[in-house]
Design an enzyme around this catalytic site. Structure first.
Site, mmCIF file in Angstrom:
data_model
loop_
_atom_site.group_PDB
_atom_site.id
_atom_site.type_symbol
_atom_site.label_atom_id
_atom_site.label_comp_id
_atom_site.label_asym_id
_atom_site.label_seq_id
_atom_site.Cartn_x
_atom_site.Cartn_y
_atom_site.Cartn_z
ATOM 1 N N ILE A 157 -3.643 34.642 17.414
ATOM 2 C CA ILE A 157 -2.949 34.780 18.703
ATOM 3 C C ILE A 157 -2.105 33.534 18.990
ATOM 4 C CG2 ILE A 157 -3.277 35.030 21.196
ATOM 5 C CD1 ILE A 157 -5.876 36.631 20.523
ATOM 6 N N ASP A 176 -5.831 22.066 16.501
ATOM 7 C CA ASP A 176 -6.802 22.975 15.893
ATOM 8 C C ASP A 176 -7.516 22.186 14.801
ATOM 9 O OD1 ASP A 176 -8.015 25.107 14.326
ATOM 10 O OD2 ASP A 176 -6.646 26.487 15.331
ATOM 11 N N CYS A 207 -8.298 29.181 21.625
ATOM 12 C CA CYS A 207 -9.436 28.946 20.722
ATOM 13 C C CYS A 207 -10.623 29.765 21.217
ATOM 14 C CB CYS A 207 -9.764 27.457 20.653
ATOM 15 S SG CYS A 207 -10.130 26.715 22.233
ATOM 16 N N PRO A 208 -11.605 30.016 20.343
ATOM 17 C CA PRO A 208 -12.766 30.787 20.793
ATOM 18 C C PRO A 208 -13.681 29.933 21.667
ATOM 19 C CG PRO A 208 -13.012 30.156 18.483
ATOM 20 C CD PRO A 208 -11.687 29.642 18.927
ATOM 21 N N THR A 234 -5.910 32.662 28.298
ATOM 22 C CA THR A 234 -6.124 34.089 28.007
ATOM 23 C C THR A 234 -7.243 34.233 26.976
ATOM 24 O OG1 THR A 234 -4.424 33.987 26.294
ATOM 25 C CG2 THR A 234 -3.732 34.816 28.453
ATOM 26 N N SER A 235 -8.029 33.159 26.802
ATOM 27 C CA SER A 235 -9.016 33.204 25.714
ATOM 28 C C SER A 235 -10.418 33.539 26.229
ATOM 29 C CB SER A 235 -8.995 31.891 24.946
ATOM 30 O OG SER A 235 -9.516 32.094 23.663
ATOM 31 N N ARG A 236 -11.126 32.581 26.791
ATOM 32 C CA ARG A 236 -12.430 32.833 27.405
ATOM 33 C C ARG A 236 -12.586 31.891 28.590
ATOM 34 N NH1 ARG A 236 -12.344 36.969 25.263
ATOM 35 N NH2 ARG A 236 -13.826 37.936 23.817
ATOM 36 N N ASP A 260 -6.448 34.845 32.631
ATOM 37 C CA ASP A 260 -6.821 36.243 32.402
ATOM 38 C C ASP A 260 -8.327 36.350 32.237
ATOM 39 O OD1 ASP A 260 -6.131 39.018 31.828
ATOM 40 O OD2 ASP A 260 -6.804 38.604 29.786
ATOM 41 N N GLU A 265 -16.682 35.800 35.232
ATOM 42 C CA GLU A 265 -16.025 37.116 35.386
ATOM 43 C C GLU A 265 -16.994 38.294 35.289
ATOM 44 O OE1 GLU A 265 -13.272 36.758 31.964
ATOM 45 O OE2 GLU A 265 -14.200 38.572 31.174
ATOM 46 N N HIS A 297 -8.806 40.078 32.854
ATOM 47 C CA HIS A 297 -9.078 40.272 31.421
ATOM 48 C C HIS A 297 -8.322 41.501 30.888
ATOM 49 C CE1 HIS A 297 -12.198 38.828 28.313
ATOM 50 N NE2 HIS A 297 -11.203 39.410 27.680
HETATM 51 P P1 NAD Z 1 -8.635 33.240 15.536
HETATM 52 O O1 NAD Z 1 -10.017 33.104 14.984
HETATM 53 O O2 NAD Z 1 -7.567 33.835 14.681
HETATM 54 O O3 NAD Z 1 -8.112 31.804 16.037
HETATM 55 C C1 NAD Z 1 -8.893 30.899 16.753
HETATM 56 C C2 NAD Z 1 -8.430 29.510 16.356
HETATM 57 O O4 NAD Z 1 -9.096 28.559 17.216
HETATM 58 C C3 NAD Z 1 -8.788 29.135 14.902
HETATM 59 O O5 NAD Z 1 -7.638 28.686 14.225
HETATM 60 C C4 NAD Z 1 -9.813 28.026 15.071
HETATM 61 O O6 NAD Z 1 -9.780 27.082 14.022
HETATM 62 C C5 NAD Z 1 -9.390 27.434 16.403
HETATM 63 N N1 NAD Z 1 -10.391 26.561 17.002
HETATM 64 C C6 NAD Z 1 -11.731 26.595 16.864
HETATM 65 N N2 NAD Z 1 -12.284 25.561 17.542
HETATM 66 C C7 NAD Z 1 -11.268 24.870 18.093
HETATM 67 C C8 NAD Z 1 -11.203 23.706 18.889
HETATM 68 N N3 NAD Z 1 -12.296 23.023 19.226
HETATM 69 N N4 NAD Z 1 -9.982 23.272 19.314
HETATM 70 C C9 NAD Z 1 -8.859 23.938 18.956
HETATM 71 N N5 NAD Z 1 -8.863 25.055 18.195
HETATM 72 C C10 NAD Z 1 -10.056 25.510 17.776
HETATM 73 O O7 NAD Z 1 -8.814 34.048 16.888
HETATM 74 P P2 NAD Z 1 -7.701 34.871 17.692
HETATM 75 O O8 NAD Z 1 -7.651 36.273 17.223
HETATM 76 O O9 NAD Z 1 -6.440 34.078 17.740
HETATM 77 O O10 NAD Z 1 -8.375 34.899 19.142
HETATM 78 C C11 NAD Z 1 -8.581 33.690 19.883
HETATM 79 C C12 NAD Z 1 -9.450 33.981 21.084
HETATM 80 O O11 NAD Z 1 -8.739 34.807 21.994
HETATM 81 C C13 NAD Z 1 -10.725 34.800 20.779
HETATM 82 O O12 NAD Z 1 -11.794 33.944 20.371
HETATM 83 C C14 NAD Z 1 -11.020 35.439 22.102
HETATM 84 O O13 NAD Z 1 -11.927 34.622 22.835
HETATM 85 C C15 NAD Z 1 -9.671 35.450 22.829
HETATM 86 N N6 NAD Z 1 -9.185 36.826 23.101
HETATM 87 C C16 NAD Z 1 -8.925 37.171 24.385
HETATM 88 C C17 NAD Z 1 -8.460 38.453 24.679
HETATM 89 C C18 NAD Z 1 -8.110 38.886 26.084
HETATM 90 O O14 NAD Z 1 -7.941 40.088 26.319
HETATM 91 N N7 NAD Z 1 -7.958 37.990 27.036
HETATM 92 C C19 NAD Z 1 -8.283 39.376 23.647
HETATM 93 C C20 NAD Z 1 -8.543 38.958 22.328
HETATM 94 C C21 NAD Z 1 -8.996 37.675 22.059
#
Ligand code: NAD
Length: 336
Positions: A157, A176, A207-208, A234-236, A260, A265, A297
């Site tokens: 993302i 990252d 990031c997750p 938009t992550s968590r 988001d 939540e 979300h």
């Molecule tokens: P992905 O696994 O492809 O990418 C996550 C990246 O974060 C990886 O490159 C990882 O190395 C990096 N990371 C891990 N720890 C880190 C840190 N301490 N600092 C910086 N970067 C770090 O995952 P993705 O598909 O890109 O999804 C990312 C996140 O988006 C998911 O974990 C999920 O929580 C969130 N998400 C949200 C929605 C939504 O509807 N709002 C939908 C899908 C995903």
């Protein structure tokens, strides 16, 4: 296979049923509106597979209860798996799958929508013009072109997001622990976290949520951001210390916040609470700021993403039933 599907809304039922109907051997789906948690885990007794979403709560006690009831597969219809105790699942003999990739564009584009709306005050203009107020005072934004955008987490993302922002003419910084050659090839520059927040006009979190990233955006880091920068998550929800963000909004150091996702939540999002009193003072304070936009979300919520999420989830359940390898299995760290 008998599948208990938790936390379902009308649209989930429609897309999951469509994906199931398209299978050569459809499963028997039972939909529950309730989330999976200790109080509801008994509903899954006798179901070989359980399908859950982002705010279901699969801790050790819940997982043991599921295993005791005969469940062998936990299928997350989302990417993040921070709400599942993966070690406890393995100990209980449960396999876990997720949807590792659906549409990174859905989430990345939503992050961009939040940035544009915050910057150009679209939410305020929408309300004003409905009341025949066409004044511009208070609506001034800034050009994104030439600005610096920081991407924390340059995975699937984050990279799509970075590409879009590069298209606006922004300098794109990334942070990252696992650097991506693709991110560099598309013009991104990796820097340390402190440098990223100090230089960025806009910061977006991708990031997750893990023990390492919990409250990564805390009081100390918010104290280092460029004055007036925008922050988008938009992550968590757990990535941001929300109370610290409120303080930074009050001083003006944080120039705008688009979220988001929200730490608390669960219990709020995905339901209509417009006729109830919300006991959560933090979200109430957040939504009182003119420079805060909260969406519930919905970043994943596009037709394309829903179709892929539900199709992948059903395919994983079929693969499990047939004893085939599980492409999107989530394993405990020591088994990776
Ligand atoms: P992905 O696994 O492809 O990418 C996550 C990246 O974060 C990886 O490159 C990882 O190395 C990096 N990371 C891990 N720890 C880190 C840190 N301490 N600092 C910086 N970067 C770090 O995952 P993705 O598909 O890109 O999804 C990312 C996140 O988006 C998911 O974990 C999920 O929580 C969130 N998400 C949200 C929605 C939504 O509807 N709002 C939908 C899908 C995903």
């Amino acid at each position: 296979m008998k599948v208990a599907v938790f936390s379902t809304q009308r649209y989930d039922r429609t897309f999951l049923q469509q994906a199931n109907d398209a299978l050569p051997r459809p499963h028997a789906l039972t939909f529950f509106e309730a989330p999976l948690e200790r109080e509801t885990a008994a509903l899954a007794a006798g179901f070989g597979a359980v399908c859950i979403f982002v705010n279901d709560h699969a801790d050790a006690a819940v997982l043991q209860q599921l295993a005791h009831g005969g469940t062998r597969l936990l299928a997350l219809r989302c990417t993040g798996f921070n709400n599942v105790d993966i070690d406890a699942a393995a100990a209980a003999g449960l396999r876990v799958v997720r949807v590792a990739e659906y549409s990174p564009h859905s989430v990345a584009e939503h992050a961009v929508a939040l940035i544009l709306a915050l910057d150009r005050k679209i939410h305020r203009a929408y309300n004003r013009t409905r009341d025949a107020n066409f004044a511009l005072d208070g609506l001034m934004g800034f050009d994104l072109h030439g600005k610096t955008v920081g991407v924390i987490g340059t995975g699937k993302i984050g990279r799509v997001f970075g590409r879009i922002m590069a298209g606006f003419g922004c300098t794109v910084l990334g942070h990252d622990p696992c650097q991506s050659p693709d991110f560099i090839a598309q013009g991104g520059h990796y820097v340390a976290l402190h440098e990223l927040v100090a230089r960025s006009d806009v910061i977006s979190l991708h990031c997750p949520l893990t023990p390492d990233t919990h409250h990564v955006m805390d009081e100390a880091l918010l104290g280092r951001i460029k004055h007036g920068a925008l922050l988008v998550n938009t992550s968590r929800g757990g990535l941001v210390d929300t109370e610290a963000a409120i303080e930074a909004l009050k001083t003006g150091r944080l120039g705008g916040l688009g979220i988001d996702v929200y730490e608390q939540e669960a219990g709020l999002f995905f339901r209509d609470l417009s006729s109830t009193i919300i006991p959560d003072d933090v979200i109430q304070r957040l939504t009182s700021f003119p420079n805060v936009i909260v969406t519930g979300h919905q970043a994943f919520f596009t037709q394309e993403a829903m179709g892929t999420i539900c199709g992948t989830t059903m395919a994983s359940i079929s693969a499990f039933e047939a004893g085939l390898p599980l492409a999107d299995e989530v394993l405990p760290p020591q088994n990776l």
